[in-house]
Scaffold this motif. Structure first.
Motif, PDB file in Angstrom:
ATOM      1  N   LEU A   1       4.475  -2.393  11.261  1.00  0.00           N
ATOM      2  CA  LEU A   1       4.004  -1.032  11.505  1.00  0.00           C
ATOM      3  C   LEU A   1       2.486  -0.968  11.363  1.00  0.00           C
ATOM      4  N   PRO A   2       1.849  -0.033  12.057  1.00  0.00           N
ATOM      5  CA  PRO A   2       0.406   0.147  11.857  1.00  0.00           C
ATOM      6  C   PRO A   2       0.128   0.412  10.367  1.00  0.00           C
ATOM      7  N   PRO A   3      -1.012  -0.065   9.859  1.00  0.00           N
ATOM      8  CA  PRO A   3      -1.280  -0.011   8.414  1.00  0.00           C
ATOM      9  C   PRO A   3      -1.063   1.353   7.739  1.00  0.00           C
ATOM     10  N   GLN A   4      -1.651   2.418   8.282  1.00  0.00           N
ATOM     11  CA  GLN A   4      -1.490   3.727   7.642  1.00  0.00           C
ATOM     12  C   GLN A   4      -0.037   4.177   7.705  1.00  0.00           C
ATOM     13  N   CYS A   5       0.588   3.961   8.810  1.00  0.00           N
ATOM     14  CA  CYS A   5       1.985   4.330   9.008  1.00  0.00           C
ATOM     15  C   CYS A   5       2.865   3.583   7.995  1.00  0.00           C
ATOM     16  N   ARG A   6       2.658   2.289   7.873  1.00  0.00           N
ATOM     17  CA  ARG A   6       3.411   1.461   6.929  1.00  0.00           C
ATOM     18  C   ARG A   6       3.190   1.930   5.494  1.00  0.00           C
ATOM     19  N   ASN A   7       1.942   2.167   5.126  1.00  0.00           N
ATOM     20  CA  ASN A   7       1.621   2.582   3.764  1.00  0.00           C
ATOM     21  C   ASN A   7       2.319   3.892   3.408  1.00  0.00           C
ATOM     22  N   ILE A   8       2.226   4.860   4.286  1.00  0.00           N
ATOM     23  CA  ILE A   8       2.854   6.166   4.050  1.00  0.00           C
ATOM     24  C   ILE A   8       4.374   6.035   4.003  1.00  0.00           C
ATOM     25  N   PHE A   9       4.936   5.276   4.912  1.00  0.00           N
ATOM     26  CA  PHE A   9       6.385   5.063   4.946  1.00  0.00           C
ATOM     27  C   PHE A   9       6.868   4.426   3.637  1.00  0.00           C
ATOM     28  N   GLN A  10       6.168   3.407   3.180  1.00  0.00           N
ATOM     29  CA  GLN A  10       6.569   2.729   1.945  1.00  0.00           C
ATOM     30  C   GLN A  10       6.424   3.644   0.731  1.00  0.00           C
ATOM     31  N   MET A  11       5.357   4.413   0.694  1.00  0.00           N
ATOM     32  CA  MET A  11       5.172   5.342  -0.423  1.00  0.00           C
ATOM     33  C   MET A  11       6.323   6.348  -0.474  1.00  0.00           C
ATOM     34  N   ASN A  12       6.738   6.814   0.683  1.00  0.00           N
ATOM     35  CA  ASN A  12       7.795   7.814   0.753  1.00  0.00           C
ATOM     36  C   ASN A  12       9.172   7.202   0.506  1.00  0.00           C
ATOM     37  N   ARG A  13       9.496   6.153   1.219  1.00  0.00           N
ATOM     38  CA  ARG A  13      10.856   5.605   1.172  1.00  0.00           C
ATOM     39  C   ARG A  13      11.122   4.684  -0.016  1.00  0.00           C
ATOM     40  N   PHE A  14      10.152   3.867  -0.396  1.00  0.00           N
ATOM     41  CA  PHE A  14      10.385   2.886  -1.457  1.00  0.00           C
ATOM     42  C   PHE A  14       9.924   3.364  -2.824  1.00  0.00           C
ATOM     43  N   GLU A  15       8.889   4.187  -2.834  1.00  0.00           N
ATOM     44  CA  GLU A  15       8.382   4.687  -4.113  1.00  0.00           C
ATOM     45  C   GLU A  15       8.908   6.087  -4.417  1.00  0.00           C
ATOM     46  N   GLY A  16       9.552   6.701  -3.434  1.00  0.00           N
ATOM     47  CA  GLY A  16      10.139   8.022  -3.628  1.00  0.00           C
ATOM     48  C   GLY A  16       9.118   9.148  -3.767  1.00  0.00           C
TER      49      GLY A  16
END
Length: 95
Positions: free
Chosen positions: A34-49
């Motif tokens: 995923l594009p960097p910002q997209c990946r970062n936001i996705f991971q923060m939301n989905r994996f870090e809750g």
């Protein structure tokens, strides 16, 4: 005969574990693409809750941008992982 059934069950369980591990690896690989910002936001939301408003505040962006990036990530992942859906369904129905 009961031992044979246990061995078959154990073999199936091991196979399922291997398939699940491969699925997880493929999903993780697609997330990394995923594009960097997209990946970062996705991971923060989905994996870090993390909540969208908290992500937005930390990154200095709008909540709408966070929502858009999560939607973008999910769309890309759905497209790139569509070929795995039958396997995922088989694994979840066998559980």
């Amino acid at each position: 005969m009961p031992q044979l059934l246990k061995d078959n069950q154990c073999s199936r369980d091991n196979h399922d574990l291997m398939v699940r591990a491969e699925l997880e690896a493929q999903i993780f690989e697609e997330i990394q693409k995923l594009p960097p910002q997209c990946r970062n936001i996705f991971q923060m939301n989905r994996f870090e809750g993390r909540k969208n408003k908290d992500i937005a505040a930390e990154l200095g962006i709008s909540v709408r941008t966070v929502e858009t990036q999560i939607s973008k990530a999910l769309k890309i992942l759905r497209q790139n992982l569509a070929h795995l859906i039958p396997t995922i369904l088989l694994l979840t129905s066998a559980a």
